[in-house]
Design a protein around this motif. Structure first.
Motif: not given
Length: 456
Positions: A344, A348, A436
């Motif tokens: 994650l 990002v 994401t």
């Protein structure tokens, strides 16, 4: 060292693990080694890129379908018997590919190679489980780490090995190399691995659900061909896959000893969550692995050598954590949460990147994905080991690998949609948004799975 640890080290020593490692690494190394041979194959056999790409695709299709099929045969006929048959098939495929007079014979060799290498992982998982249960040992984390590391490392060195073999000889050497490696694995398996339990005891063999296997193969193959974007044949593939899938469900719910026990599978929600984690995790990993170098080349304008160096820390991190991640302490659940968190964070971090991004940041993002890839396979494999019943671990281990291949194939569709004709900064931003979202789902699934608290 505790008594259990000492017993585990003895039970899963180098002699016992070596033929299993050879069986599992052959699929990974043949998946990646082919990448550097497509151009010379096309030149020598007189075909273009639209043909040679099928040498890559057909192995993924065959393996994704064959892994659970070979796994069920493992459950039915015995792991050692299926492993040795698979290694013998790899020897035959290596010879066929090395001597192939035409593209179509070479394609047949890749299909046979996919079937043969598909036996390795389900057989290895079944044999590890049977040995641990026989000796009343806890989850053999070290043995599972060895199997996962061999896969990760062989996939990483595949292109380098392929380039070396092509440089020494030609592309046929990348097929021929399978012959001595698989032959050694076959000899060691026959010499060092114990006979299958029901064969040793002379017990009856459970029936093999051939109709279920056939329907599953047709369903998955046509569905994957549809997802890969077959153009005018899309409706045919979709319709065939839908009808075959309906027939598969109808048959498996009625047959006495099904290939896929759908009732047990749907009731085992923790196992389904494991498949979802593996599939979604590898969608993110492969989309980055395929898409990041392309963006570095076309938007960041890095030369190939520099791209290789930029991606090298990720590869090193992946292999290192595959080998030693389980020894760092912490629960399996903690490692899976860290996996989701790293993916994650990496997704990002891609959002603000552009052609002007500093090279240090470019490398650091790769490290995050390396952490995710390095920890995910061993941790999910350990959970699978704990969740799968012994009499079905072969088939369920095969489905575990199928979920990984589905994630890999889905990543190519994501990349096509995000990049279009060129990997621009805007395309990377679109890719980052998708990754994401997938990584966020992965984190949610991991945190919500309470069964992970009991896995050691």
């Amino acid at each position: 060292m505790t008594k259990a640890a000492a017993s585990g080290a003895t039970a899963f020593g180098a002699r016992w693990l070596t033929p299993l490692v050879i069986g599992t690494l052959l699929n990974a190394v043949n998946s990646s080694m082919i990448a550097v041979t497509l151009v010379p194959i096309g030149r020598d056999l007189g075909v273009g890129a639209t043909h040679t790409v099928w040498l890559v695709t057909v192995l993924y299709l065959t393996t994704a379908t064959a892994q659970p099929v070979m796994g069920r045969i493992v459950d039915t006929l015995g792991a050692r018997r299926v492993l040795t048959a698979g290694l013998a098939a790899v020897v035959a495929a290596g010879l066929l590919g090395a001597l192939a007079p035409s593209f179509w014979v070479l394609l047949a060799a890749r299909i046979l190679l996919g079937v043969g290498t598909a036996a390795g992982f389900p057989a290895a998982m079944a044999m590890v489980r049977a040995r641990a249960d026989e000796l009343d040992l806890p989850t053999p984390s070290n043995a599972l780490s060895v199997l996962a590391t061999s896969t990760q490392a062989s996939m990483a060195v595949g292109p380098t090995l392929g380039s070396l073999l092509v440089g020494i000889g030609d592309w046929r050497w990348t097929f021929a190399v399978n012959v001595p490696v698989a032959a050694v694995g076959l000899i060691l398996a026959l010499k060092w691995l114990p006979p299958d339990e029901h064969v040793r005891r002379g017990g009856p063999r459970p029936p093999l659900d051939l109709a279920g296997i056939g329907l599953f193969t047709l369903t998955l193959t046509t569905s994957l061909l549809f997802l890969m974007g077959p153009g005018d044949l899309g409706v045919l593939f979709l319709g065939t896959g839908g009808l075959a899938g309906a027939g598969l469900v109808w048959w498996e719910l009625r047959v006495r000893d099904p290939f896929l026990d759908l009732r047990a599978l749907t009731a085992n929600r923790p196992l389904l969550a494991t498949y979802l984690r593996q599939g979604s995790g590898y969608l993110v990993i492969y989309a980055f692995l395929y898409g990041y170098p392309q963006w570095l080349s076309e938007s960041h304008l890095l030369p190939e050598a520099a791209i290789g160096l930029a991606m090298l820390p990720m590869s090193i991190t992946t292999v290192t954590l595959s080998a030693f991640g389980a020894r760092l302490g912490g629960s399996v659940r903690a490692r899976l949460v860290l996996t989701a968190g790293a993916l994650l964070a990496g997704a990002v971090a891609l959002l603000p990147m552009s052609a002007g991004t500093a090279i240090g940041f470019v490398v650091a993002v790769g490290l995050l994905f390396g952490v995710g890839q390095g920890l995910s396979t061993v941790a999910n494999q350990t959970v699978l080991y704990a969740q799968a019943p012994q009499d079905r671990i072969g088939a369920l281990s095969g489905l575990f690998r199928t979920s990984q291949y589905l994630g890999a194939l889905a990543s190519t569709s994501v990349l096509a949609a995000a990049y279009g004709q060129e990997a621009t900064d805007s395309g990377l931003g679109t890719l980052a948004l998708v990754l994401t979202g997938v990584a966020a789902v992965l984190m949610a699934v991991t945190l919500a799975d309470r069964s992970l608290r009991t896995v050691r």
